[in-house]
Scaffold this active site. Structure first.
Site, PDB file in Angstrom:
ATOM      1  N   GLU A 164       0.796  -1.227   0.000  1.00 26.54           N
ATOM      2  CA  GLU A 164       0.000   0.000   0.000  1.00 26.54           C
ATOM      3  C   GLU A 164       0.830   1.280   0.000  1.00 26.54           C
ATOM      4  O   GLU A 164       0.782   2.065   0.958  1.00 26.54           O
ATOM      5  CB  GLU A 164      -0.939   0.014   1.216  1.00 26.54           C
ATOM      6  CG  GLU A 164      -1.814  -1.215   1.318  1.00 26.54           C
ATOM      7  CD  GLU A 164      -2.916  -1.079   2.373  1.00 26.54           C
ATOM      8  OE1 GLU A 164      -2.856  -0.146   3.183  1.00 26.54           O
ATOM      9  OE2 GLU A 164      -3.831  -1.896   2.360  1.00 26.54           O
ATOM     10  N   GLU A 363      -4.929  -8.800   1.210  1.00 27.20           N
ATOM     11  CA  GLU A 363      -5.609  -8.458   2.468  1.00 27.20           C
ATOM     12  C   GLU A 363      -7.082  -8.235   2.187  1.00 27.20           C
ATOM     13  O   GLU A 363      -7.438  -7.584   1.201  1.00 27.20           O
ATOM     14  CB  GLU A 363      -5.087  -7.151   3.098  1.00 27.20           C
ATOM     15  CG  GLU A 363      -3.747  -7.253   3.768  1.00 27.20           C
ATOM     16  CD  GLU A 363      -3.279  -5.918   4.356  1.00 27.20           C
ATOM     17  OE1 GLU A 363      -4.135  -5.078   4.723  1.00 27.20           O
ATOM     18  OE2 GLU A 363      -2.059  -5.723   4.430  1.00 27.20           O
TER      19      GLU A 363
HETATM   20  C1  GBH Z   1      -4.504  -2.091   5.551  1.00 26.60           C
HETATM   21  O1  GBH Z   1      -4.659  -0.756   5.166  1.00 26.60           O
HETATM   22  C2  GBH Z   1      -3.108  -2.290   6.061  1.00 26.60           C
HETATM   23  O2  GBH Z   1      -2.260  -2.867   5.099  1.00 26.60           O
HETATM   24  C3  GBH Z   1      -3.049  -3.070   7.332  1.00 26.60           C
HETATM   25  O3  GBH Z   1      -1.773  -2.989   7.903  1.00 26.60           O
HETATM   26  C4  GBH Z   1      -4.134  -2.586   8.261  1.00 26.60           C
HETATM   27  O4  GBH Z   1      -4.031  -3.160   9.521  1.00 26.60           O
HETATM   28  C5  GBH Z   1      -5.446  -2.905   7.615  1.00 26.60           C
HETATM   29  O5  GBH Z   1      -5.551  -2.363   6.342  1.00 26.60           O
HETATM   30  C6  GBH Z   1      -6.654  -2.441   8.394  1.00 26.60           C
HETATM   31  O6  GBH Z   1      -6.716  -1.045   8.422  1.00 26.60           O
HETATM   32  O7  GBH Z   1      -8.359   6.370   9.826  1.00 26.60           O
HETATM   33  O8  GBH Z   1      -7.416   8.362   8.901  1.00 26.60           O
HETATM   34  O9  GBH Z   1      -6.120   6.983  10.394  1.00 26.60           O
HETATM   35  C7  GBH Z   1      -5.849  -0.435   4.528  1.00 26.60           C
HETATM   36  C8  GBH Z   1      -5.832   1.014   4.150  1.00 26.60           C
HETATM   37  C9  GBH Z   1      -5.073   2.556   5.791  1.00 26.60           C
HETATM   38  C10 GBH Z   1      -7.290   2.615   4.982  1.00 26.60           C
HETATM   39  C11 GBH Z   1      -5.465   3.414   6.968  1.00 26.60           C
HETATM   40  C12 GBH Z   1      -7.705   3.458   6.124  1.00 26.60           C
HETATM   41  C13 GBH Z   1      -7.100   4.876   7.858  1.00 26.60           C
HETATM   42  C14 GBH Z   1      -6.513   6.218   7.979  1.00 26.60           C
HETATM   43  N1  GBH Z   1      -6.184   1.802   5.302  1.00 26.60           N
HETATM   44  N2  GBH Z   1      -6.622   4.217   6.654  1.00 26.60           N
HETATM   45  S1  GBH Z   1      -7.147   7.037   9.374  1.00 26.60           S
END
Ligand code: GBH
Length: 455
Positions: A164, A363
């Site tokens: 990602e 994932e």
């Molecule tokens: C994945 O990200 C990751 O690869 C993994 O490590 C993670 O544990 C999993 O998903 C679950 O989240 O709410 O503004 O702080 C997915 C992409 C990244 C999308 C973080 C949502 C939240 C940013 N995600 N994002 S915030």
């Protein structure tokens, strides 16, 4: 549910900083996530990955657990600062030894290791040297990739360069909600993205020369407009561009989409792209990894409204005004993400429109408010429903001709959920942080074991 093909790979995934702990042991030095999580106000409740699931010290127990679940494959990531302390060039034997034991332990149990080189944890020294906005870091990543391959390449066949890169660039250097948490100059997120992709291409070439099978993992979203207004259509185009096409097109086609360049023009002239870079980025690959969680439903705004948002920290620089909306009646997870299995089907179709490479879901999963019941079980029926729906979408995509070859559930066990700390649980296995890190397979783990056995 439609049956999955007999040779479809079913596994689960984790990431180093989210589970390992042992942050300062055996020569490991801080990464940007250590620094970020130790900075007050960055991670909910001040949680850090110092201990996490203590996987570093519970390796054998966790390997047995993976075996007991019947997983065919296990996707994990390597901590750069464990292997090359201080982001330097001298390998740390103790760090490599951990991954040697992990890989050997998997192979002894007949589980295929899927290795990810970078799941967001840049050595702090390399951030101090400018981080991903600094082009030199791409070269350093390539050296790190070769170091890990020298140690494990005789046993690990499947290599993923990045997990990602959208998060590493736009959440790290624009929205600031991920490490390094910079919001001072959001224009840096664009060269950060480019250098992440450049690092991918440089490393992919080196790894392939050495016989590895190489891919990259992108987090892709289904994107749709809230209404059929022109403003909403434009919002959907922009978000699809930033989430999906700005990654898929350079990696698979060797170009940045013109509309994205226009959207980002107030911020960046792309002058950091040098001759030949896009050929490097379009390195031949063996597979594409897709992480899918949800759909974005978006709406645009009028011109005045747009101006007022301009320049706010956002993961979508240049498109700060776009609103993310919730559709009424659509169920959400504990992250407040809409549950939308059809979106996975659409994303797979979109990817298959670009490439005939084998695709793996690297994932997919959900957080829910899991409770450890008095009888010692965790009844996460919602997670079972989530997996069932999304595996169904996989089966339908395969029927429709998408070359989807496998699926990794996120996650093997509850872990450090980045900015949310330990307050969100994505695991198929419950981790009792209060009770000696006890692992308790949830109902979804038992269900998934059955699926693997019976398809
Ligand atoms: C994945 O990200 C990751 O690869 C993994 O490590 C993670 O544990 C999993 O998903 C679950 O989240 O709410 O503004 O702080 C997915 C992409 C990244 C999308 C973080 C949502 C939240 C940013 N995600 N994002 S915030």
């Amino acid at each position: 549910m439609t049956a999955l093909p007999a040779d479809f790979v079913l596994g689960a995934a984790t990431a180093a900083y989210q589970i390992e702990g042992a942050a300062a042991e055996d020569g490991r030095t801080p990464s940007i996530w250590d620094t970020f999580s130790r900075t007050p106000g960055k991670v909910l409740e001040g949680h850090t990955g110092d201990v996490a699931c203590d996987h570093y010290h519970r390796l054998d127990e966790d390997l047995d657990m993976i075996k007991d679940l019947g997983l065919q494959a296990y996707r994990f990531s390597v901590s750069w600062s464990r292997v090359l302390p201080n982001g330097g060039s001298r390998p740390n034997p103790q760090g490599l030894d951990f991954y040697n034991r992990l890989v050997d332990g998997l192979l002894e149990r007949d589980i295929e290791p899927w290795l990810t080189l970078y799941h967001w944890d840049l050595p702090q020294e390399l951030e101090d040297a400018g981080g991903w906005p600094n082009r030199d870091v791409a070269q350093r990543f390539c050296q790190y990739a070769v170091t890990v391959h020298d140690a494990l390449g005789d046993r690990v066949k499947r290599w993923t360069t990045f997990n990602e890169p959208w998060c590493s660039s736009y959440l790290g250097y624009a929205a600031g909600v991920h490490a390094p948490g910079r919001t001072d100059d959001t224009s840096l997120s664009v060269p950060a993205q480019h250098h992440l992709l450049l690092a991918h291409g440089l490393a992919a070439r080196e790894l392939k020369t050495r016989g590895a099978e190489v891919g990259i993992t992108l987090n892709l979203y289904a994107v749709s407009p809230e209404t059929d207004s022109a403003a909403d259509a434009d919002a959907a185009r922009r978000i699809d561009a930033m989430c999906n096409r700005i990654w898929l097109e350079p990696v698979l086609l060797g170009r940045y989409p013109d509309d994205v360049k226009q959207d980002l023009a107030p911020l960046s002239d792309f002058s950091f792209v040098r001759d030949g870079d896009l050929d490097v980025i379009k390195a031949p690959l063996d597979f594409l990894g897709v992480n899918y969680y949800s759909r974005h439903v978006v709406s645009g705004s009028d011109a005045a409204e747009r101006e007022s948002h301009h320049g706010e920290p956002s993961a979508y620089p240049g498109s700060e005004f776009v609103q993310f909306v919730h559709r009424e009646g659509v169920p959400v997870t504990a992250m407040d993400w809409e549950i939308d299995a059809q979106g996975l089907y659409e994303v797979l179709q979109q990817v298959a429109g670009y490439t005939s490479l084998p695709i793996y879901i690297t994932e997919n999963g959900a957080a829910f408010e899991d409770k450890l019941d008095a009888d010692g079980t965790v009844n996460d029926q919602e997670r079972i429903d989530y997996f069932e729906g999304h595996l169904g979408a996989c089966a339908r995509a395969i029927e429709a001709g998408v070359p989807l070859r496998g699926y990794f559930a996120w996650s093997l066990m509850d872990n450090f959920e980045w900015a949310w700390g330990y307050t969100r649980r994505f695991g198929m296995v419950y981790v009792d942080y209060e009770d000696a890190q006890r692992r308790v397979p949830k109902a979804s783990a038992h269900w998934y074991s059955d699926v693997i056995r019976n398809r």
